[in-house]
Design a protein around this motif. Structure first.
Motif, mmCIF file in Angstrom:
data_model
loop_
_atom_site.group_PDB
_atom_site.id
_atom_site.type_symbol
_atom_site.label_atom_id
_atom_site.label_comp_id
_atom_site.label_asym_id
_atom_site.label_seq_id
_atom_site.Cartn_x
_atom_site.Cartn_y
_atom_site.Cartn_z
ATOM 1 N N GLN A 110 0.842 -1.187 0.000
ATOM 2 C CA GLN A 110 0.000 0.000 0.000
ATOM 3 C C GLN A 110 0.883 1.245 0.000
ATOM 4 O O GLN A 110 2.088 1.169 0.237
ATOM 5 N N ASN A 111 0.269 2.377 -0.248
ATOM 6 C CA ASN A 111 1.006 3.633 -0.310
ATOM 7 C C ASN A 111 1.682 3.923 1.036
ATOM 8 O O ASN A 111 1.001 4.021 2.057
ATOM 9 N N PRO A 112 3.027 4.070 1.058
ATOM 10 C CA PRO A 112 3.704 4.371 2.329
ATOM 11 C C PRO A 112 3.451 5.792 2.831
ATOM 12 O O PRO A 112 3.764 6.101 3.976
ATOM 13 N N PHE A 113 2.876 6.632 1.989
ATOM 14 C CA PHE A 113 2.507 7.988 2.415
ATOM 15 C C PHE A 113 1.050 7.964 2.855
ATOM 16 O O PHE A 113 0.125 8.107 2.053
ATOM 17 N N TYR A 114 0.847 7.737 4.157
ATOM 18 C CA TYR A 114 -0.504 7.646 4.711
ATOM 19 C C TYR A 114 -0.609 8.494 5.969
ATOM 20 O O TYR A 114 0.407 8.963 6.518
ATOM 21 N N CYS A 115 -1.839 8.707 6.426
ATOM 22 C CA CYS A 115 -2.056 9.554 7.594
ATOM 23 C C CYS A 115 -3.362 9.164 8.280
ATOM 24 O O CYS A 115 -4.118 8.331 7.780
ATOM 25 N N ALA A 116 -3.606 9.780 9.419
ATOM 26 C CA ALA A 116 -4.849 9.561 10.169
ATOM 27 C C ALA A 116 -5.384 10.891 10.662
ATOM 28 O O ALA A 116 -4.625 11.779 11.053
ATOM 29 N N LEU A 117 -6.713 11.018 10.624
ATOM 30 C CA LEU A 117 -7.426 12.176 11.171
ATOM 31 C C LEU A 117 -8.487 11.666 12.145
ATOM 32 O O LEU A 117 -8.982 10.548 11.981
ATOM 33 N N PRO A 118 -8.851 12.475 13.156
ATOM 34 C CA PRO A 118 -9.747 11.995 14.215
ATOM 35 C C PRO A 118 -11.228 11.942 13.833
ATOM 36 O O PRO A 118 -12.079 12.514 14.506
ATOM 37 N N TYR A 119 -11.510 11.230 12.734
ATOM 38 C CA TYR A 119 -12.912 11.012 12.366
ATOM 39 C C TYR A 119 -13.031 9.727 11.569
ATOM 40 O O TYR A 119 -12.193 9.423 10.711
ATOM 41 N N ASN A 120 -14.078 8.952 11.896
ATOM 42 C CA ASN A 120 -14.419 7.738 11.164
ATOM 43 C C ASN A 120 -15.868 7.874 10.712
ATOM 44 O O ASN A 120 -16.772 8.016 11.532
ATOM 45 N N ASP A 121 -16.084 7.857 9.408
ATOM 46 C CA ASP A 121 -17.445 8.022 8.890
ATOM 47 C C ASP A 121 -18.297 6.769 9.023
ATOM 48 O O ASP A 121 -19.509 6.815 8.890
ATOM 49 N N ARG A 228 2.816 14.291 -9.180
ATOM 50 C CA ARG A 228 3.564 13.044 -9.007
ATOM 51 C C ARG A 228 4.759 13.300 -8.104
ATOM 52 O O ARG A 228 5.308 14.396 -8.054
ATOM 53 N N GLY A 229 5.131 12.261 -7.366
ATOM 54 C CA GLY A 229 6.235 12.355 -6.430
ATOM 55 C C GLY A 229 6.445 10.982 -5.810
ATOM 56 O O GLY A 229 5.892 9.987 -6.294
ATOM 57 N N PRO A 230 7.182 10.882 -4.719
ATOM 58 C CA PRO A 230 7.384 9.576 -4.084
ATOM 59 C C PRO A 230 6.094 8.936 -3.589
ATOM 60 O O PRO A 230 6.029 7.724 -3.389
ATOM 61 N N TRP A 231 5.052 9.743 -3.414
ATOM 62 C CA TRP A 231 3.744 9.236 -2.959
ATOM 63 C C TRP A 231 2.922 8.634 -4.098
ATOM 64 O O TRP A 231 1.841 8.115 -3.862
ATOM 65 N N SER A 232 3.409 8.713 -5.324
ATOM 66 C CA SER A 232 2.622 8.219 -6.463
ATOM 67 C C SER A 232 3.132 6.881 -7.000
ATOM 68 O O SER A 232 2.630 6.392 -8.002
ATOM 69 N N ARG A 233 4.101 6.255 -6.332
ATOM 70 C CA ARG A 233 4.801 5.108 -6.921
ATOM 71 C C ARG A 233 4.289 3.739 -6.498
ATOM 72 O O ARG A 233 4.351 2.792 -7.276
ATOM 73 N N LEU A 234 3.836 3.625 -5.256
ATOM 74 C CA LEU A 234 3.540 2.289 -4.715
ATOM 75 C C LEU A 234 2.126 2.196 -4.159
ATOM 76 O O LEU A 234 1.555 3.193 -3.715
ATOM 77 N N GLY A 235 1.577 0.976 -4.151
ATOM 78 C CA GLY A 235 0.361 0.706 -3.397
ATOM 79 C C GLY A 235 -0.836 0.299 -4.216
ATOM 80 O O GLY A 235 -1.212 0.980 -5.169
ATOM 81 N N GLU A 236 -1.435 -0.821 -3.807
ATOM 82 C CA GLU A 236 -2.668 -1.271 -4.444
ATOM 83 C C GLU A 236 -3.810 -0.290 -4.192
ATOM 84 O O GLU A 236 -4.781 -0.258 -4.939
ATOM 85 N N ASN A 237 -3.690 0.505 -3.139
ATOM 86 C CA ASN A 237 -4.715 1.489 -2.796
ATOM 87 C C ASN A 237 -4.407 2.867 -3.355
ATOM 88 O O ASN A 237 -5.151 3.818 -3.117
#
Length: 265
Positions: A110-121, A228-237
């Motif tokens: 999956q994309n190694p550039f990920y994050c979390a925010l304090p909300y779950n829909d 495009r950048g390092p965040w655009s290279r990897l990940g099934e998601n």
């Protein structure tokens, strides 16, 4: 002159009244014009989202073990009960065991550039009652009651003059219900980690040069805004990866069709 205008107005009114077809056409044109006015006043999905500034930001990773102020193991995420497996392993945050924004031991699925925010829909079944109202893209992203409309959404994260782009893959830190901050104008609530309002992956940390606890700015972005950048290279998601794959399939199919056409000649 005035008499002529009044006579003309009366004649037109009489014609409309006696000719229902003409009246219906006039009404249809008026309604169409109203529709255009209403539609133009509605915010479009391509709207630009505002920056949330000076947000305390902490680093987290897949399969992070509880410790310090982190009370929850990150083997799972709010939207993936097998997150570590889906990712491909532990996203080791130790800089000595990382290269090119990924762990040296494996290539993430999956994309190694990920994050979390304090909300779950998501709720246990379906979505939270406020989600359709507060998530700006809910209607466009809706894929049924079992699918989050927030998972995978792109953010821009800024530190100084550098901007990283990451996908929203978990809910936190600490809270999963603070939509007033995530989508509104409130600030993050006080918490054990200094009121952090954003968790970022080791890849985001390394790209921006962040400390374990730092301060950044962030905002939601539409995919069309993400360079495009390092965040655009990897990940099934990863939206880039899935779109590139579809484009390659289309090119292959077009090439095959051209060859078959030449043979047929």
């Amino acid at each position: 002159m005035g008499k002529h205008c009044r006579v003309a107005s009366f004649s037109l009114a009489l014609f409309v009244a006696l000719d229902p077809c003409f009246a219906a056409q006039t009404e249809a044109i008026a309604q169409k014009a109203k529709g255009r006015i209403r539609k133009s006043s509605v915010p479009q999905p391509s709207q630009s989202y505002p920056w949330k500034t000076s947000i305390v930001t902490t680093v987290f990773w897949t399969c992070e073990q509880p410790g310090g102020n982190n009370l929850t193991p990150n083997r799972t995420s709010s939207w993936d009960k097998q997150w570590t497996t889906s990712y491909g392993g532990v996203d080791d945050p130790n800089p000595a065991r990382r290269k090119n924004y990924i762990p040296v031991k494996f290539t993430p699925r999956q994309n190694p550039f990920y994050c979390a925010l304090p909300y779950n829909d998501k709720a246990r079944t379906g979505h939270r009652p406020e989600a359709p109202r507060v998530v700006p893209w809910f209607k466009q992203a809706y894929q049924g009651p079992a699918v989050s409309t927030c998972k995978g959404r792109w953010l821009a994260i800024r530190k100084g003059d550098r901007i990283a782009y990451a996908q929203w893959e978990d809910a936190g830190p600490f809270r999963t219900d603070h939509w007033q901050y995530v989508f509104g104008n409130e600030r993050p609530k006080p918490s054990l980690n200094g009121g952090a309002g954003l968790d970022v992956s080791p890849a985001v940390r390394d790209y921006l040069g962040l400390k374990q606890t730092d301060v950044t700015d962030w905002r939601f972005v539409n995919f069309s805004e993400v360079p495009r950048g390092p965040w655009s290279r990897l990940g099934e998601n990863n939206t880039f990866v899935t779109r590139d794959r579809k484009n390659n399939v289309k090119l292959t199919e077009r090439s095959r069709a051209n060859k078959e056409s030449e043979i047929a000649r």
